[in-house]
Design a protein around this motif. Structure first.
Motif, PDB file in Angstrom:
ATOM      1  N   VAL A  32       0.727  -1.205   0.076  1.00  0.00           N
ATOM      2  CA  VAL A  32       0.028  -0.060  -0.041  1.00  0.00           C
ATOM      3  C   VAL A  32       1.106   1.103  -0.016  1.00  0.00           C
ATOM      4  CG1 VAL A  32      -1.798   1.406   1.280  1.00  0.00           C
ATOM      5  CG2 VAL A  32      -1.613  -1.193   1.113  1.00  0.00           C
ATOM      6  N   VAL A  33       0.892   1.994  -0.922  1.00  0.00           N
ATOM      7  CA  VAL A  33       1.734   3.231  -1.213  1.00  0.00           C
ATOM      8  C   VAL A  33       1.219   4.459  -1.078  1.00  0.00           C
ATOM      9  CG1 VAL A  33       3.173   4.320  -2.735  1.00  0.00           C
ATOM     10  CG2 VAL A  33       3.133   1.893  -2.913  1.00  0.00           C
ATOM     11  N   PHE A  34       1.509   5.368  -0.118  1.00  0.00           N
ATOM     12  CA  PHE A  34       0.979   6.640   0.402  1.00  0.00           C
ATOM     13  C   PHE A  34       1.314   7.696  -0.372  1.00  0.00           C
ATOM     14  CE2 PHE A  34      -0.004   3.338   3.503  1.00  0.00           C
ATOM     15  CZ  PHE A  34      -1.169   3.781   4.111  1.00  0.00           C
ATOM     16  N   ILE A  35       0.880   8.730  -0.786  1.00  0.00           N
ATOM     17  CA  ILE A  35       1.361   9.896  -1.753  1.00  0.00           C
ATOM     18  C   ILE A  35       0.436  10.962  -1.042  1.00  0.00           C
ATOM     19  CG2 ILE A  35       1.479  10.626  -3.927  1.00  0.00           C
ATOM     20  CD1 ILE A  35       0.350   7.912  -5.013  1.00  0.00           C
ATOM     21  N   HIS A  36       1.631  11.959  -0.347  1.00  0.00           N
ATOM     22  CA  HIS A  36       0.996  13.020   0.185  1.00  0.00           C
ATOM     23  C   HIS A  36       0.670  14.079  -0.877  1.00  0.00           C
ATOM     24  CE1 HIS A  36       4.780  15.304  -0.720  1.00  0.00           C
ATOM     25  NE2 HIS A  36       5.258  14.126  -0.678  1.00  0.00           N
ATOM     26  N   GLY A  37      -0.014  15.127  -0.197  1.00  0.00           N
ATOM     27  CA  GLY A  37      -0.465  16.495  -1.203  1.00  0.00           C
ATOM     28  C   GLY A  37       0.720  17.373  -1.062  1.00  0.00           C
ATOM     29  N   GLY A  38       0.330  18.726  -1.620  1.00  0.00           N
ATOM     30  CA  GLY A  38       1.148  19.600  -1.748  1.00  0.00           C
ATOM     31  C   GLY A  38       1.431  20.303  -0.102  1.00  0.00           C
ATOM     32  N   GLY A  97       5.124  -3.097  -7.438  1.00  0.00           N
ATOM     33  CA  GLY A  97       3.808  -3.344  -8.054  1.00  0.00           C
ATOM     34  C   GLY A  97       3.377  -4.773  -8.181  1.00  0.00           C
ATOM     35  N   PRO A  98       2.139  -4.817  -8.391  1.00  0.00           N
ATOM     36  CA  PRO A  98       1.213  -3.976  -8.375  1.00  0.00           C
ATOM     37  C   PRO A  98       0.734  -3.688  -6.829  1.00  0.00           C
ATOM     38  CG  PRO A  98       0.145  -6.155  -8.838  1.00  0.00           C
ATOM     39  CD  PRO A  98       1.559  -6.360  -9.081  1.00  0.00           C
ATOM     40  N   ALA A  99       0.277  -2.364  -6.591  1.00  0.00           N
ATOM     41  CA  ALA A  99       0.055  -2.135  -5.158  1.00  0.00           C
ATOM     42  C   ALA A  99      -1.278  -1.429  -5.187  1.00  0.00           C
ATOM     43  CB  ALA A  99       1.116  -1.127  -4.971  1.00  0.00           C
ATOM     44  N   HIS A 100      -1.733  -0.944  -3.922  1.00  0.00           N
ATOM     45  CA  HIS A 100      -2.725  -0.272  -3.540  1.00  0.00           C
ATOM     46  C   HIS A 100      -2.412   1.057  -3.387  1.00  0.00           C
ATOM     47  CE1 HIS A 100      -5.536  -3.835  -2.881  1.00  0.00           C
ATOM     48  NE2 HIS A 100      -4.510  -4.202  -2.277  1.00  0.00           N
ATOM     49  N   PHE A 101      -2.860   2.060  -3.756  1.00  0.00           N
ATOM     50  CA  PHE A 101      -2.647   3.471  -3.653  1.00  0.00           C
ATOM     51  C   PHE A 101      -3.440   4.519  -2.778  1.00  0.00           C
ATOM     52  CE2 PHE A 101      -0.482   1.813  -7.208  1.00  0.00           C
ATOM     53  CZ  PHE A 101       0.950   2.177  -7.074  1.00  0.00           C
ATOM     54  N   VAL A 102      -3.054   5.314  -1.927  1.00  0.00           N
ATOM     55  CA  VAL A 102      -3.746   6.143  -1.092  1.00  0.00           C
ATOM     56  C   VAL A 102      -3.144   7.548  -1.367  1.00  0.00           C
ATOM     57  CG1 VAL A 102      -4.494   6.884   1.226  1.00  0.00           C
ATOM     58  CG2 VAL A 102      -4.287   4.273   0.966  1.00  0.00           C
ATOM     59  N   GLY A 103      -3.890   8.582  -2.128  1.00  0.00           N
ATOM     60  CA  GLY A 103      -3.298   9.705  -2.404  1.00  0.00           C
ATOM     61  C   GLY A 103      -4.116  10.770  -1.948  1.00  0.00           C
TER      62      GLY A 103
END
Length: 132
Positions: A32-38, A97-103
């Protein structure tokens, strides 16, 4: 591409493009990959990582120009498309990959671009307020 362990427990990976990205990783299993905002960095997800790490390989990274990364000045065409390309390279470098993403926010847009450009790398997307 190589990953280096920093003294603080964070890690750094150097992508094939020469871009350096810092990340943290906990747990094991399906990623599970977490992608932060600005205006944020990988620490934005600190409250979620341990919980997800009980069942997944939880990875949070700092996008190209977010702390503690020290990449050169912003390229003229920098956008969420560049972040998506960095994300694809990160997945290859760390065999995620393949992964789940939380952005979150613009990180969600990067995840959307990744899903369009590399659907084979994506299991699911969870997006909070992507500005599209």
């Amino acid at each position: 591409m190589r990953a280096d362990v920093a003294l603080t427990g964070e890690r750094r990976v150097v992508l094939e493009t020469g871009v350096r990205l810092h990340y943290v990783e906990r747990g094991g299993g399906i990623p599970v990959v977490f992608i932060h905002g600005g205006g944020r960095d990988y620490r934005y997800w600190d409250g979620q990582l341990d919980w997800f790490a009980e069942r997944y390989r939880a990875v949070a990274y700092s996008r190209r120009y977010a702390p503690p990364n020290d990449n050169p000045e912003i390229v003229a065409d920098y956008s969420a498309l560049v972040d998506a390309a960095d994300l694809a390279a990160l997945l290859r470098a760390l065999d995620l990959g393949p992964a789940h993403f939380v952005g979150a926010s613009i990180g969600g847009v990067a995840a959307l671009f990744l899903a369009v450009q590399h659907p084979e790398l994506v299991r699911t997307l969870v997006l909070a307020e992507p500005p599209v």
